[in-house]
Design an enzyme around this catalytic site. Structure first.
Site, PDB file in Angstrom:
ATOM      1  N   GLY A  95      66.393  62.902  13.961  1.00 21.32           N
ATOM      2  CA  GLY A  95      65.309  62.962  14.933  1.00 21.32           C
ATOM      3  C   GLY A  95      65.233  61.708  15.772  1.00 21.32           C
ATOM      4  O   GLY A  95      64.895  61.773  16.962  1.00 21.32           O
ATOM      5  N   SER A  96      65.543  60.558  15.180  1.00 16.84           N
ATOM      6  CA  SER A  96      65.554  59.314  15.944  1.00 16.84           C
ATOM      7  C   SER A  96      66.627  59.358  17.024  1.00 16.84           C
ATOM      8  O   SER A  96      66.401  58.914  18.167  1.00 16.84           O
ATOM      9  CB  SER A  96      65.792  58.122  15.015  1.00 16.84           C
ATOM     10  OG  SER A  96      64.740  58.012  14.074  1.00 16.84           O
ATOM     11  N   ASP A 205      57.683  66.214  13.709  1.00 15.75           N
ATOM     12  CA  ASP A 205      56.801  66.554  12.594  1.00 15.75           C
ATOM     13  C   ASP A 205      56.030  67.839  12.837  1.00 15.75           C
ATOM     14  O   ASP A 205      55.069  68.126  12.096  1.00 15.75           O
ATOM     15  CB  ASP A 205      55.787  65.426  12.363  1.00 15.75           C
ATOM     16  CG  ASP A 205      56.442  64.126  11.959  1.00 15.75           C
ATOM     17  OD1 ASP A 205      57.592  64.156  11.503  1.00 15.75           O
ATOM     18  OD2 ASP A 205      55.798  63.069  12.117  1.00 15.75           O
ATOM     19  N   SER A 251      63.374  66.733  14.102  1.00 15.74           N
ATOM     20  CA  SER A 251      64.060  66.071  12.993  1.00 15.74           C
ATOM     21  C   SER A 251      64.273  67.073  11.879  1.00 15.74           C
ATOM     22  O   SER A 251      63.381  67.855  11.551  1.00 15.74           O
ATOM     23  CB  SER A 251      63.237  64.892  12.473  1.00 15.74           C
ATOM     24  OG  SER A 251      63.853  64.347  11.310  1.00 15.74           O
ATOM     25  N   HIS A 256      61.050  67.226   6.605  1.00  9.67           N
ATOM     26  CA  HIS A 256      60.569  67.965   7.766  1.00  9.67           C
ATOM     27  C   HIS A 256      60.583  69.477   7.537  1.00  9.67           C
ATOM     28  O   HIS A 256      60.894  69.949   6.452  1.00  9.67           O
ATOM     29  CB  HIS A 256      61.370  67.555   9.000  1.00  9.67           C
ATOM     30  CG  HIS A 256      61.069  66.153   9.426  1.00  9.67           C
ATOM     31  ND1 HIS A 256      61.676  65.056   8.844  1.00  9.67           N
ATOM     32  CD2 HIS A 256      60.209  65.651  10.341  1.00  9.67           C
ATOM     33  CE1 HIS A 256      61.204  63.947   9.395  1.00  9.67           C
ATOM     34  NE2 HIS A 256      60.314  64.281  10.301  1.00  9.67           N
ATOM     35  N   ASN A 325      77.812  58.643  20.159  1.00 14.46           N
ATOM     36  CA  ASN A 325      78.358  59.779  19.414  1.00 14.46           C
ATOM     37  C   ASN A 325      77.349  60.124  18.336  1.00 14.46           C
ATOM     38  O   ASN A 325      77.278  59.463  17.310  1.00 14.46           O
ATOM     39  CB  ASN A 325      79.719  59.445  18.802  1.00 14.46           C
ATOM     40  CG  ASN A 325      80.286  60.624  18.016  1.00 14.46           C
ATOM     41  OD1 ASN A 325      79.801  61.751  18.125  1.00 14.46           O
ATOM     42  ND2 ASN A 325      81.293  60.370  17.205  1.00 14.46           N
TER      43      ASN A 325
END
Length: 495
Positions: A95-96, A205, A251, A256, A325
């Site tokens: 998710g980041s 979330d 995420s 999650h 990447n």
């Protein structure tokens, strides 16, 4: 070849048998085949929930040994986009990373110059939350402008957006739906439409949350269709969170709403051009859009002339962005495809678990404050809510059960957290609390004071930092586990 197929089938049958015996504790909480929770055992706040179906999918894809993103990935991207009702979904490795790709895409020279985020431009965000909602804004050279958070919902104070706006500098709003509670999309969308700003929804979330509004309001903001599977009648428009903005992120880390182990996604809601540039940033920055292992889908591989490269230079090795990447592996996507099919039951389980906790802890309301969905004004003992007069509603697929210790309580949030830890009940703060007080942001302000800006004071974010924690609502929780949590908190809070 038939012998190989039979051998693979035998391996997969044994895999299912192994998983049924080895992984019974990871089945959904309501699954009769789940191994029973033993009183006194740990109760996690979150975790992976799966059966032999996910394990078989992972092993099958591994036996095929197409490790990089391939056919499973392509299928999952289509299935996720279809579930949400967006134009495209791009899988990434977290998710980041999804947040990094989303905001990077808005810096592309392929976008209209007036809307492109350039170094020194501003992006409005919220002070309370997870750091990698904000860090990518800094990492692309933009300036995060912070508004405060509402301690009751955990979400941004969207009424402060105007105070954060800078003519000619503000280019986007990027905020998370906190703990599976949608932020006020009606105010935020009207603000973004007024100033022609991008809206990036951090939906990490909140997969399975929805937001609705009167049809006239929705159509005035450019929306006339419901998301797939959602309907509140002809006079309203209801859509999943992550489908109201221009681009959104997911995420798939184990806590999650679905998991690939590690993983995430960037959802392109409408604009095909955003898909092209987001995919480029995900895939090394290359200009070519061919999937791995496939060449010349444009039939012009050696006919391009871009930049200062010689005419005919291989399009496969032509780069139009300074990219990354960030792809996941194909076996991860195989797991994710099974998890997508579980989403309806997972979404419902999170709602049920939240209501069980809310009902069971109601006796603690003198000392504890519990979250309300955005636009709700009160919770009723039958599980319904009272709503404000905006006509907007939010339906939460809760990531967690948020608890705030009131000022008049005889104990602190830290006291409560220690009691929960002593009873092996998993709990977490609301992530980074007030991010501006985290060491990384304090250092950033020290080294580069111009790198961020505060639009308002941050009393709400400080209150969240000082008084709030959350318990799990994930679908692996059983009724016995939830009741044990309720008993511990009731005994502690009323002692």
């Amino acid at each position: 070849m038939s012998d190989l197929k039979a051998l693979k089938q035998e391996i997969l049958q044994l895999t299912r048998r192994y998983s049924q015996e080895a992984h019974a504790a990871f089945r959904p909480g309501a699954d009769p085949e789940r191994s029973p929770w033993q009183p006194g055992s740990p109760i996690p706040y979150a975790g992976r929930v799966f059966t032999e179906n996910e394990v078989e999918a992972a092993v099958g894809a591994t036996l095929d040994f197409w490790l990089t993103l391939g056919s499973e990935g392509a299928a999952m991207e289509k299935e996720l986009a279809a579930f949400m009702g967006v134009r495209h979904s791009l899988l990434v490795n977290s998710g980041s990373s999804a947040n990094l790709v989303a905001i990077s895409a808005l810096t592309s020279h392929k976008l209209p110059d007036a809307r492109r985020i350039k170094p020194g431009d501003e992006v409005i965000t919220v002070a309370a939350g997870f750091p990698t909602t904000v860090a990518p804004i800094v990492q692309v050279g933009a300036i995060p402008v912070f508004i405060d958070a509402d301690p009751l919902t955990g979400n941004a104070r969207c009424d402060q957006l105007e105070a954060a706006y800078s003519p000619g500098k503000t280019k986007a709003v990027m905020m998370a739906h906190a703990l599976g509670n949608p932020f006020d999309l009606s105010i935020t969308l009207a603000f973004c439409r007024k100033y022609d700003l991008w809206l990036v929804e951090d939906n990490c979330d909140a997969l399975g949350c929805s937001y609705s509004m009167p049809r006239a309001m929705a159509e005035g903001l450019g929306f006339s269709e419901n998301s797939p599977g959602l309907d509140e009648g002809p006079d309203r428009v209801i859509r999943w969170t992550g489908t109201w903005g221009d681009i959104s992120t997911q995420s798939f880390y184990p806590p999650h709403h679905l998991t690939m182990g590690e993983g995430g996604a960037v959802n392109i809601v409408r604009d095909q051009k955003l898909k092209v540039v987001a995919e480029s940033f995900r895939d090394w920055g290359r200009d070519c859009w061919c999937p791995s292992g496939i060449d010349n889908t444009c039939n012009k591989r050696f006919d391009w002339q871009l930049g200062e490269l010689p005419a005919g230079y291989d399009h496969k090795y032509t780069y139009s962005h300074l990219g990354f990447n960030l792809k996941p592996l194909d076996p991860q996507a195989a797991i994710g495809r099974v998890q997508i099919r579980r989403l309806p039951e997972f979404i419902e389980a999170r709602k049920i678990n939240w209501q069980i906790l809310r009902t069971g802890l109601d006796a603690c309301s003198d000392s504890l404050e519990f979250a309300l969905p955005t636009h709700a004004t009160a919770w009723n003992t039958d599980g319904s809510f009272e709503w404000d007069d905006t006509g907007c509603r939010s339906e939460c697929s809760w990531f967690g059960f948020k608890i705030a210790v009131k000022e008049n309580a005889k104990f602190s949030r830290t006291d409560l957290a220690r009691e929960l830890d002593a009873n092996q009940i998993g709990n977490r703060m609301l992530f980074g609390g007030n991010l501006l007080r985290q060491p990384a942001f304090v250092q950033l302000k020290h080294d580069r004071p111009e790198a961020l800006r505060l639009a308002t004071s941050m009393e709400g974010s400080d209150e969240i930092m000082n008084s709030t924690l959350f318990l799990g609502t994930f679908p692996g929780l059983t009724e016995a586990m939830l009741q044990a949590e309720i008993d511990v908190i009731n005994k502690f809070a009323t002692a």
